[in-house]
Design an enzyme around this catalytic site. Structure first.
Site, mmCIF file in Angstrom:
data_model
loop_
_atom_site.group_PDB
_atom_site.id
_atom_site.type_symbol
_atom_site.label_atom_id
_atom_site.label_comp_id
_atom_site.label_asym_id
_atom_site.label_seq_id
_atom_site.Cartn_x
_atom_site.Cartn_y
_atom_site.Cartn_z
ATOM 1 N N GLY A 436 12.530 -14.619 13.258
ATOM 2 C CA GLY A 436 12.660 -16.070 13.213
ATOM 3 C C GLY A 436 13.703 -16.656 14.137
ATOM 4 O O GLY A 436 13.398 -17.461 15.000
ATOM 5 N N GLU A 488 14.554 -21.400 15.443
ATOM 6 C CA GLU A 488 15.519 -21.897 14.434
ATOM 7 C C GLU A 488 16.807 -22.466 15.020
ATOM 8 O O GLU A 488 17.862 -22.438 14.369
ATOM 9 C CB GLU A 488 15.851 -20.783 13.411
ATOM 10 C CG GLU A 488 14.629 -20.274 12.663
ATOM 11 C CD GLU A 488 14.934 -19.175 11.628
ATOM 12 O OE1 GLU A 488 16.081 -19.079 11.161
ATOM 13 O OE2 GLU A 488 14.013 -18.424 11.286
ATOM 14 N N ARG A 519 35.630 -13.527 5.944
ATOM 15 C CA ARG A 519 34.426 -14.355 5.918
ATOM 16 C C ARG A 519 34.261 -15.085 4.594
ATOM 17 O O ARG A 519 34.417 -14.501 3.535
ATOM 18 C CB ARG A 519 33.184 -13.478 6.154
ATOM 19 C CG ARG A 519 33.188 -12.852 7.532
ATOM 20 C CD ARG A 519 32.768 -13.854 8.583
ATOM 21 N NE ARG A 519 31.336 -14.026 8.565
ATOM 22 C CZ ARG A 519 30.507 -13.338 9.337
ATOM 23 N NH1 ARG A 519 30.957 -12.455 10.199
ATOM 24 N NH2 ARG A 519 29.204 -13.535 9.271
ATOM 25 N N HIS A 698 22.026 -5.574 13.901
ATOM 26 C CA HIS A 698 23.467 -5.640 13.618
ATOM 27 C C HIS A 698 24.274 -4.925 14.690
ATOM 28 O O HIS A 698 25.487 -5.027 14.723
ATOM 29 C CB HIS A 698 23.761 -5.025 12.250
ATOM 30 C CG HIS A 698 23.133 -5.793 11.127
ATOM 31 N ND1 HIS A 698 21.944 -5.434 10.563
ATOM 32 C CD2 HIS A 698 23.514 -6.932 10.513
ATOM 33 C CE1 HIS A 698 21.630 -6.318 9.626
ATOM 34 N NE2 HIS A 698 22.551 -7.236 9.590
ATOM 35 N N CYS A 730 15.756 -7.957 11.565
ATOM 36 C CA CYS A 730 16.139 -9.261 11.013
ATOM 37 C C CYS A 730 16.171 -10.262 12.166
ATOM 38 O O CYS A 730 15.768 -9.928 13.284
ATOM 39 C CB CYS A 730 17.507 -9.125 10.323
ATOM 40 S SG CYS A 730 17.943 -10.547 9.280
HETATM 41 N N1 GLN Z 1 14.385 -16.195 9.432
HETATM 42 C C1 GLN Z 1 15.754 -15.830 9.292
HETATM 43 C C2 GLN Z 1 16.323 -15.476 10.660
HETATM 44 O O1 GLN Z 1 15.640 -14.931 11.443
HETATM 45 C C3 GLN Z 1 15.933 -14.663 8.346
HETATM 46 C C4 GLN Z 1 17.384 -14.356 8.087
HETATM 47 C C5 GLN Z 1 17.641 -13.294 7.029
HETATM 48 O O2 GLN Z 1 16.814 -12.496 6.712
HETATM 49 N N2 GLN Z 1 18.815 -13.258 6.489
HETATM 50 O O3 GLN Z 1 17.477 -15.697 10.950
HETATM 51 ZN ZN ZN Z 2 16.867 -10.363 7.370
#
Ligand code: GLN
Ligand code: ZN
Length: 763
Positions: A436, A488, A519, A698, A730
């Site tokens: 995303g 996004e 954080r 990450h 992610c």
């Molecule tokens: N759609 C979100 C992104 O890509 C998903 C984030 C997540 O899984 N924490 O940032």
């Molecule tokens: Zn994620």
């Protein structure tokens, strides 16, 4: 000041997050160690004073930490993994932070969630032949520091058994029992030093007592506390439990025969009568009646009634009043919230206000008339809240009442939908996509800040966002991805973005709570019935789709995740609030579909972390949470493809719930575990499609095509080729554009290799 009024821990960050900035400056080389230590001392002093002013005569000490209290405990006990090369003597701050954050030659220790909170602790590692020894005297130092300021404190220690149970045996040849036996003399030593320093009482946290405990864990408890009881010249301890009820562990907890026992009566008020009946003579009971986990003003009358019940059973000298748990999980002080409207503010209590509530309640034990004014205010706040038109939406409630089971299911089962979707979408095997977000560069963030501050107008800000989006679309096309995303760029945070557009949500200026290290997060406040006021994402998805022939995936945050990462109203069950959010998301899904978006992703990264602490409570949670997802996802035609996404692995326990979500495609984090996670999917024959992540977002390292292919080959051992999607773990928002281009090019190449191989195998 009330000696009966207690606190279990205060937020560490400071009123203006001074600790965060001091730490980050120190890590960046902009402040010296001296300056950091000084900042810590100032915060401790300020927080002790604030607590005294709020009415806590003997506030806690050693609740402060430069990173995490579990890490502090590991350092104190010498549980320093050998890769940090600090085998003896005092532990320098550089080693402490290396353990927390990693160093070029030694990766960081693992972090995981502290029970069911959003706080993350550093997981102790127990190596074979680890040399446990007292390597710091922080609890004693902090006690003296306060004493020098003229402030008596009750030191807090993480209890030995919880410490062992929360850690992990990282090498064969070490056992929990051995670790416990090694650290008990060290606890004895630190406790007797505290006693000698003048501490009459200490708080020993054993939150693991509210978990399901097997026979071995129970035996550790018995052994540990029998050992400590056999020592002389120790302070008395308040055995402190929180985040749930003792339930069947109550007998065990009482057998441990502590001088005091603290109960969380917010999460588990029902445990009080049984404990009152069974409490040994002379044991002091600390009543955790003020919610340390949420931001609502307390119902003082209800809390007072519970306290009266305890006073009647035990006599007032055996009763203390406290928050349910440490206020680590509360924001600092409501008085800083100058922008919230007066009505809403009148419903809230942050850390400082909670202590005032504790003090009023404690004062009322001596003299009930002393709480009269506060009680009056609490009652009228509760009444205005209950009656407020801002909280109750007849339309939302009617819609919930009118719901029926058909709203929780797609029109047809997956195999039927799959055929229709492939006819519409015409995707290749091993379709490629992303999760995303695309890079939130410094420029994206500074434009957003400038827009928020009113320095650039909405038109030019949105023009900028459109340019970013177009760039992301072109890159995805150039890289050859099959299903695109808009990136996004307009979103600050995946929950806040939706909360800001929904009725029933409010946002604080300073409602920060620590997540880990420096954080913090600032969860939205859900105070009323949730409703969607207008489409929230449609214009962005539509604009992105207009730029390309490839399908663009609509991108939403799921109801469970929105709930989980907010402060949730406490005047109705969480499940009811979650259902309201689900209805709002369902409307958004329908609008996206009507706008021509053929694939819609509903992210639920927090579904797993919402699991209750006790297994017995899982089925109920999984029922309503998965239902909420289904409610959000099921309003569409068969041909519309619903995706979901989850991160943070460990799906074994909840695989059946994941199947029941019935998403057409689920993407998840897998690359760090080298696809081990898919074992669960093998055992239960997952029926729908899966995108097991092949790129660890990450890490700044970009894996090669061969590595990604290798992961996909692994996935093929448990999944059929037609089930597999190819995507990162992610969202890409924390990465830079050059790495993203490289990673996506490799990802597409890996998918293409897989397609050729499969064709060759078929021929
Ligand atoms: N759609 C979100 C992104 O890509 C998903 C984030 C997540 O899984 N924490 O940032
Ligand atoms: Zn994620």
């Amino acid at each position: 000041m009330e000696t009966r009024a207690r606190n279990l821990g205060f937020p560490r960050m400071g009123q203006r997050r001074e600790l965060k900035f001091a730490l980050e400056d120190f890590w960046a080389g902009k402040r010296s160690e001296q300056e950091l230590l000084h900042a810590g001392a100032e915060l401790r002093a300020a927080h002790w004073k604030l607590q005294r002013e709020a009415g806590i005569a003997v506030p806690p000490s050693n609740d402060f930490s430069f990173y995490d209290h579990v890490l502090d405990t590991a350092v104190m006990l010498g549980a320093i993994p050998r890769r940090y090369g600090c085998a003896s003597g005092p532990v320098p701050l550089s080693t402490y932070f290396a353990m927390a954050r990693g160093r070029s030659d030694a990766p960081a220790m693992e972090m995981t969630k502290w029970f069911d909170t959003n706080y993350h602790y550093v997981v102790p590692e127990f190596e074979a032949e680890m040399q446990f020894a007292l390597r710091s005297r922080k609890p004693v130092d902090d006690f003296f520091e306060a004493k020098t300021l003229g402030i008596p404190t009750r030191p807090v220690l993480l209890g030995p058994v919880s410490f062992v149970l929360l850690g992990k045996i990282s090498e064969a040849g070490q056992t929990q029992r051995q670790v416990l036996e090694a650290i008990l003399p060290l606890y004895t030593e630190i406790l007797s030093q505290l006693r000698a320093a003048g501490a009459e009482w200490v708080q020993i946290d054993e939150p693991c007592l509210v978990l399901d405990l097997d026979a071995q864990a129970q035996a550790l408890y018995r052994a540990a506390y029998a050992y400590l009881h056999a020592q002389s010249a120790l302070p008395k301890w308040m055995l402190t439990t929180y985040f749930g009820g003792l339930n069947e562990n109550a007998k065990l907890a009482l057998e441990l025969d502590a001088a005091g026992l603290h109960l969380d009566l917010v999460r588990a008020p029902e445990q009080l009568p049984a404990v009152l009946a069974a409490l040994p003579n002379n044991t002091v009971l600390s009543l955790g009646v003020i919610d340390g986990r949420n931001i609502w003003r307390a119902d003082l009358a209800a809390a007072h009634a519970m306290i009266a019940q305890a006073v009647q059973a035990l006599g007032k000298d055996r009763v203390e009043v406290a928050p349910s748990c440490s206020l680590l999980h509360s924001p600092h002080d409501l008085n800083q919230e100058t922008k919230l409207d007066a009505e809403l503010r009148g419903w809230l209590a942050f850390g400082k206000q909670k202590l005032e509530e504790v003090a009023w309640l404690a004062g009322a034990v001596e003299d009930a008339s002393r709480i009269a004014v506060a009680m009056q205010a609490s009652q009228s706040s509760l009444q205005t809240r209950a009656a407020s038109a801002r909280i109750h939406s007849i339309a939302v409630q009617q819609r919930q009442q009118a719901m029926d089971a058909t709203m929780l299911a797609r029109k047809n089962p997956y195999p039927v939908r799959r055929k229709k979707q492939s006819a519409v979408l015409g995707l290749p095997e091993f379709p490629t996509t992303t999760i995303g977000s695309f890079p939130q560069t410094a420029e994206v963030r500074s434009q957003r800040a400038a827009h928020r501050a009113g320095k650039i107008d909405t038109a030019s800000y949105e023009k900028f966002l459109h340019e970013e989006m177009e760039r992301a679309i072109r890159v995805q096309e150039e890289m050859g991805l099959d299903v695109l995303v808009h990136g996004e760029f307009e979103r600050n945070d995946m929950v806040e973005y939706f909360g800001e557009q929904l009725a029933g949500f409010a946002f604080t200026q300073n409602g920060w709570v620590q997540s880990y290290g420096s954080r913090c997060v600032k969860p939205p406040v859900i105070y009323g019935d949730v409703a969607r006021l207008q489409p929230m994402t449609v214009r962005w998805s539509q604009a992105a789709q207009a730029l390309t022939q490839q399908p663009v995936k609509g991108m939403l945050t799921g109801p469970v995740t929105i709930l989980q990462w907010s402060f949730v109203r406490n005047d109705q069950p969480r499940s009811v609030t979650c259902q309201q959010i689900a209805l709002a998301i369902r409307d958004e899904v329908s609008d996206l579909e009507a706008a021509g978006i053929r694939i819609i992703q509903i992210d639920e990264p927090a579904l797993r972390e919402g699991l209750p602490l006790r297994r017995a409570d899982w089925p109920e949670y999984l029922q309503w949470s998965v239902d909420a997802f289904r409610l959000a996802a099921s309003g569409v035609q068969d041909a519309t493809q619903i995706h979901t996404h989850m991160c943070y692995a460990e799906f074994n326990d909840i695989i059946d719930a994941i199947i029941r979500m019935d998403a057409d495609v689920i993407s998840m984090e897998c690359s760090r575990s080298r696809m081990e996670l898919l074992d669960a999917f093998e055992r239960t024959q997952y029926p729908n499609a899966i995108g097991p992540g092949v790129y660890d977002i990450h890490s700044p390292r970009v894996p090669s095509v061969a590595e990604m292919e290798d992961l996909l080959q692994k996935a093929l051992r448990v999944l059929k080729p037609e089930q597999i999607w190819v995507n990162p773990d992610c969202g890409l928002k924390t990465r830079g554009w050059p790495e993203v281009r490289q990673a996506l090019a490799s990802l597409v190449a890996a998918a293409r290799q897989m397609r050729t191989r499969i064709e060759a195998a078929v021929d």
